[in-house]
Design a protein around this motif. Structure first.
Motif, PDB file in Angstrom:
ATOM      1  N   PHE A  69       0.830  -1.204   0.000  1.00 50.26           N
ATOM      2  CA  PHE A  69       0.000   0.000   0.000  1.00 50.26           C
ATOM      3  C   PHE A  69       0.866   1.257   0.000  1.00 50.26           C
ATOM      4  CE2 PHE A  69      -4.105  -1.765   2.170  1.00 50.26           C
ATOM      5  CZ  PHE A  69      -4.274  -2.620   1.096  1.00 50.26           C
ATOM      6  N   SER A  70       0.280   2.328  -0.499  1.00 49.72           N
ATOM      7  CA  SER A  70       0.910   3.643  -0.349  1.00 49.72           C
ATOM      8  C   SER A  70       0.749   4.102   1.091  1.00 49.72           C
ATOM      9  CB  SER A  70       0.259   4.646  -1.302  1.00 49.72           C
ATOM     10  OG  SER A  70      -1.108   4.853  -0.931  1.00 49.72           O
ATOM     11  N   ASP A  71       1.509   5.128   1.468  1.00 48.89           N
ATOM     12  CA  ASP A  71       1.406   5.640   2.837  1.00 48.89           C
ATOM     13  C   ASP A  71       0.003   6.163   3.129  1.00 48.89           C
ATOM     14  OD1 ASP A  71       4.041   4.988   3.286  1.00 48.89           O
ATOM     15  OD2 ASP A  71       4.796   7.003   2.795  1.00 48.89           O
ATOM     16  N   ASP A  72      -0.613   6.783   2.142  1.00 45.24           N
ATOM     17  CA  ASP A  72      -1.964   7.307   2.344  1.00 45.24           C
ATOM     18  C   ASP A  72      -2.958   6.170   2.592  1.00 45.24           C
ATOM     19  OD1 ASP A  72      -1.067   9.879   2.006  1.00 45.24           O
ATOM     20  OD2 ASP A  72      -1.582   9.976  -0.130  1.00 45.24           O
ATOM     21  N   GLU A  73      -2.832   5.091   1.836  1.00 42.72           N
ATOM     22  CA  GLU A  73      -3.756   3.966   2.014  1.00 42.72           C
ATOM     23  C   GLU A  73      -3.516   3.262   3.351  1.00 42.72           C
ATOM     24  OE1 GLU A  73      -7.090   1.926   0.613  1.00 42.72           O
ATOM     25  OE2 GLU A  73      -6.062   3.702  -0.168  1.00 42.72           O
ATOM     26  N   LYS A  74      -2.276   3.219   3.792  1.00 43.16           N
ATOM     27  CA  LYS A  74      -1.979   2.639   5.101  1.00 43.16           C
ATOM     28  C   LYS A  74      -2.620   3.464   6.218  1.00 43.16           C
ATOM     29  CE  LYS A  74       2.347   0.233   4.023  1.00 43.16           C
ATOM     30  NZ  LYS A  74       3.807   0.180   4.271  1.00 43.16           N
ATOM     31  N   ASN A  75      -2.596   4.767   6.060  1.00 39.94           N
ATOM     32  CA  ASN A  75      -3.238   5.634   7.062  1.00 39.94           C
ATOM     33  C   ASN A  75      -4.742   5.397   7.102  1.00 39.94           C
ATOM     34  OD1 ASN A  75      -0.849   6.843   7.887  1.00 39.94           O
ATOM     35  ND2 ASN A  75      -0.967   8.437   6.317  1.00 39.94           N
ATOM     36  N   ILE A  76      -5.343   5.224   5.934  1.00 38.28           N
ATOM     37  CA  ILE A  76      -6.782   4.921   5.889  1.00 38.28           C
ATOM     38  C   ILE A  76      -7.051   3.577   6.550  1.00 38.28           C
ATOM     39  CG2 ILE A  76      -8.731   4.489   4.363  1.00 38.28           C
ATOM     40  CD1 ILE A  76      -7.432   6.367   2.332  1.00 38.28           C
ATOM     41  N   MET A  77      -6.168   2.621   6.306  1.00 41.56           N
ATOM     42  CA  MET A  77      -6.314   1.290   6.907  1.00 41.56           C
ATOM     43  C   MET A  77      -6.266   1.373   8.431  1.00 41.56           C
ATOM     44  SD  MET A  77      -3.995  -2.075   6.080  1.00 41.56           S
ATOM     45  CE  MET A  77      -4.244  -3.646   6.926  1.00 41.56           C
ATOM     46  N   ARG A  78      -5.372   2.210   8.955  1.00 40.93           N
ATOM     47  CA  ARG A  78      -5.275   2.365  10.416  1.00 40.93           C
ATOM     48  C   ARG A  78      -6.565   2.928  11.007  1.00 40.93           C
ATOM     49  NH1 ARG A  78      -0.098   4.326   8.739  1.00 40.93           N
ATOM     50  NH2 ARG A  78       1.595   2.935   9.401  1.00 40.93           N
ATOM     51  N   GLU A  79      -7.239   3.781  10.249  1.00 38.98           N
ATOM     52  CA  GLU A  79      -8.489   4.364  10.748  1.00 38.98           C
ATOM     53  C   GLU A  79      -9.565   3.305  10.950  1.00 38.98           C
ATOM     54  OE1 GLU A  79      -9.698   7.401   8.083  1.00 38.98           O
ATOM     55  OE2 GLU A  79      -7.932   8.662   8.415  1.00 38.98           O
ATOM     56  N   TYR A  80      -9.500   2.221  10.191  1.00 38.93           N
ATOM     57  CA  TYR A  80     -10.545   1.208  10.268  1.00 38.93           C
ATOM     58  C   TYR A  80     -10.173   0.016  11.152  1.00 38.93           C
ATOM     59  CZ  TYR A  80     -13.176   3.550   6.617  1.00 38.93           C
ATOM     60  OH  TYR A  80     -13.911   4.466   5.906  1.00 38.93           O
ATOM     61  N   ILE A  81      -8.896  -0.382  11.167  1.00 37.92           N
ATOM     62  CA  ILE A  81      -8.538  -1.587  11.933  1.00 37.92           C
ATOM     63  C   ILE A  81      -7.491  -1.328  13.008  1.00 37.92           C
ATOM     64  CG2 ILE A  81      -9.064  -3.045   9.939  1.00 37.92           C
ATOM     65  CD1 ILE A  81      -6.036  -3.455   9.636  1.00 37.92           C
ATOM     66  N   GLY A  82      -7.074  -0.073  13.160  1.00 34.54           N
ATOM     67  CA  GLY A  82      -6.081   0.221  14.189  1.00 34.54           C
ATOM     68  C   GLY A  82      -4.668   0.066  13.654  1.00 34.54           C
ATOM     69  N   LYS A  83      -3.768  -0.370  14.518  1.00 33.20           N
ATOM     70  CA  LYS A  83      -2.363  -0.504  14.131  1.00 33.20           C
ATOM     71  C   LYS A  83      -2.177  -1.601  13.093  1.00 33.20           C
ATOM     72  CE  LYS A  83      -0.497   0.936  18.634  1.00 33.20           C
ATOM     73  NZ  LYS A  83       0.349   0.520  19.785  1.00 33.20           N
ATOM     74  N   LEU A  84      -1.128  -1.430  12.309  1.00 32.99           N
ATOM     75  CA  LEU A  84      -0.738  -2.480  11.379  1.00 32.99           C
ATOM     76  C   LEU A  84      -0.059  -3.606  12.151  1.00 32.99           C
ATOM     77  CD1 LEU A  84       0.683  -0.326   8.440  1.00 32.99           C
ATOM     78  CD2 LEU A  84      -1.655  -1.091   8.839  1.00 32.99           C
ATOM     79  N   PRO A  85      -0.049  -4.825  11.629  1.00 34.08           N
ATOM     80  CA  PRO A  85       0.491  -5.962  12.398  1.00 34.08           C
ATOM     81  C   PRO A  85       1.890  -5.738  12.946  1.00 34.08           C
ATOM     82  CG  PRO A  85      -0.670  -6.768  10.475  1.00 34.08           C
ATOM     83  CD  PRO A  85      -0.655  -5.270  10.357  1.00 34.08           C
ATOM     84  N   GLU A  86       2.798  -5.136  12.168  1.00 31.73           N
ATOM     85  CA  GLU A  86       4.179  -4.986  12.641  1.00 31.73           C
ATOM     86  C   GLU A  86       4.328  -3.854  13.652  1.00 31.73           C
ATOM     87  OE1 GLU A  86       3.886  -2.449   8.901  1.00 31.73           O
ATOM     88  OE2 GLU A  86       3.225  -4.421   9.578  1.00 31.73           O
ATOM     89  N   GLU A  87       3.268  -3.087  13.872  1.00 36.99           N
ATOM     90  CA  GLU A  87       3.350  -1.954  14.789  1.00 36.99           C
ATOM     91  C   GLU A  87       3.021  -2.331  16.227  1.00 36.99           C
ATOM     92  OE1 GLU A  87       2.189   1.492  11.486  1.00 36.99           O
ATOM     93  OE2 GLU A  87       0.710   0.814  12.953  1.00 36.99           O
ATOM     94  N   TYR A  88       2.648  -3.567  16.455  1.00 36.40           N
ATOM     95  CA  TYR A  88       2.400  -4.019  17.816  1.00 36.40           C
ATOM     96  C   TYR A  88       3.728  -4.388  18.465  1.00 36.40           C
ATOM     97  CZ  TYR A  88      -2.603  -4.217  16.862  1.00 36.40           C
ATOM     98  OH  TYR A  88      -3.899  -3.898  16.566  1.00 36.40           O
ATOM     99  N   GLU A  89       3.990  -3.798  19.643  1.00 37.83           N
ATOM    100  CA  GLU A  89       5.267  -4.032  20.314  1.00 37.83           C
ATOM    101  C   GLU A  89       5.282  -5.359  21.049  1.00 37.83           C
ATOM    102  OE1 GLU A  89       5.923  -0.712  22.810  1.00 37.83           O
ATOM    103  OE2 GLU A  89       6.141   0.723  21.160  1.00 37.83           O
ATOM    104  N   GLU A  90       4.155  -5.763  21.588  1.00 41.34           N
ATOM    105  CA  GLU A  90       4.078  -6.992  22.348  1.00 41.34           C
ATOM    106  C   GLU A  90       3.375  -8.057  21.527  1.00 41.34           C
ATOM    107  OE1 GLU A  90       5.467  -7.551  25.205  1.00 41.34           O
ATOM    108  OE2 GLU A  90       6.208  -5.499  25.356  1.00 41.34           O
ATOM    109  N   PRO A  91       3.718  -9.311  21.724  1.00 41.14           N
ATOM    110  CA  PRO A  91       3.030 -10.380  20.987  1.00 41.14           C
ATOM    111  C   PRO A  91       1.577 -10.441  21.371  1.00 41.14           C
ATOM    112  CG  PRO A  91       4.371 -11.303  22.746  1.00 41.14           C
ATOM    113  CD  PRO A  91       4.719  -9.851  22.655  1.00 41.14           C
TER     114      PRO A  91
END
Length: 376
Positions: free
Chosen positions: A266-288
């Motif tokens: 995804f482009s950065d803009d589409e990733k930002n839209i994705m965060r608005e709907y599902i929260g953080k992206l999978p790799e952005e979670y610090e804890e398992p």
């Protein structure tokens, strides 16, 4: 052929709402129809007071563009045509068809040659895809294309809806972007069969690193194939040649280092839209993450203490543990014989009996002695 000529050649097209109401009036002069007209006017006034005057165009419904849902008259027309004469789906496709015809995107532009809904739908399918290809070339990741097939990953929600036109895929539902973004965490692939005018969707979820060696969620990561009705089918039921299926299977091989989930493209803009709907992206979670039984995911929260306070905790001595033996149920078991290794101390009543016996013995002996003294 214009509408005037059509009305001239087809008398029933000249019928108005007034003509329809008059059919219920049994009088010769239809003089009682004025009551029905008066009631209709009141109905229109009530509707206009209780409903918004602006049309709802944000739903991207073709009918809202042609006949806005902003008046009782329009609602009567929509309901009559779509419910009784044709269908809502057919009329939506007809509106799209007329727009694309005006843009010159339909190959067969002679309307007199159309004699079925299937023919109109086929021409619309080709024209719609042709328009989408022009608009969304930069919004897809093309995997393969030849004269018969096109295989790609949709990289925006708009592209997914566009290429998913005339399907029931949840990832292409208008006003439901959550499905698309959730599936984009895995590998989502669309295929367009140009010669058969068919579409198929393929999906495989990409496991998180903590799930790679687990087997409890194996079912969630099975390769899945869907037809246009959004029904899961066996991949072989698509009728696609093996070389095409091999391309798709290789793209969905999660063990391959080159396989990446859609959202990473995804482009950065589409990733930002994705965060608005599902929260953080999978790799952005610090804890398992910990997956529960029903698929719910909870996060482990780490609390950092600013100060460490040492406290003396008193050591408690272990307390005695008493166990109470329960009597076993009545089974065919012989009771165990318990032997005493040491005589138990006499009970109080044993002491009493012993003293009485000694006293009685003493008195008997005294009587014997007395008798012996009295004998000559």
């Amino acid at each position: 052929m214009g509408i005037k000529r059509l009305k001239k050649e087809n008398e029933f097209l000249n019928m108005s709402i007034g003509d329809m109401l008059a059919k219920f009036d049994t009088s010769k002069t239809k003089k009682y129809s004025q009551f029905l007209v008066k009631m209709l006017n009141e109905r229109i006034e009530d509707w206009n007071k209780n409903n918004p005057s602006e049309s709802i165009l944000s739903r991207q419904n073709p009918l809202d563009k042609a006949i806005p849902n902003n008046s009782l008259e329009n609602n009567l027309v929509r309901s009559f045509i779509c419910d009784w004469l044709f269908s809502w789906g057919n009329m939506e496709r007809f509106v799209d068809f007329t727009e694309l015809m005006e843009k010159g995107l339909v190959k067969e532009n002679d309307i007199s040659k159309y004699d079925s809904w299937n023919m109109l739908e086929l021409q619309l399918f080709e024209a719609k895809n042709r328009e989408m290809f022009k608009k969304s070339k930069k919004e897809i990741h093309k995997i393969f294309e030849d004269e018969n097939y096109m295989i790609f990953k949709p990289l925006t929600y708009i592209a997914s809806c566009s290429y998913g036109y005339q399907t029931k895929w949840c990832t292409a539902m208008i006003n439901e972007p959550n499905y698309f973004y959730n599936h984009s965490k895995g590998v989502l692939i669309y295929l367009i069969d140009k010669k058969e005018n068919k579409k198929f969707a393929f999906y495989k979820s990409v496991p998180e690193p903590y799930e790679m060696d687990s087997d409890f969620s194996h079912e969630n990561y099975v390769f899945k194939t869907y037809n246009q009705e959004d029904k899961q089918i066996d991949t072989i039921q698509t009728g696609l040649p093996m070389n095409i299926l091999q391309i798709i299977m290789m793209e969905c091989d999660t063990k391959s280092p080159t396989t990446v989930p859609n959202y990473k493209l995804f482009s950065d803009d589409e990733k930002n839209i994705m965060r608005e709907y599902i929260g953080k992206l999978p790799e952005e979670y610090e804890e398992p993450r910990i997956r529960m039984g029903d698929g719910d995911v909870i996060m482990e929260e780490t609390v950092e203490m600013e100060e460490t306070v040492e406290m003396e905790v008193p050591i408690r001595r272990p307390t005695a543990i008493f166990t109470v033996e329960r009597r076993a149920p009545a089974l065919n078991l012989q009771p165990r014989t318990v032997r005493r290794t040491q005589e138990s101390p006499p009970q109080p009543h044993e002491y009493v009996i012993s003293e009485l016996t000694e006293e009685l013995t003493r008195r008997i002996n005294d009587l014997r002695n007395d008798l012996q003294d009295e004998l000559p």
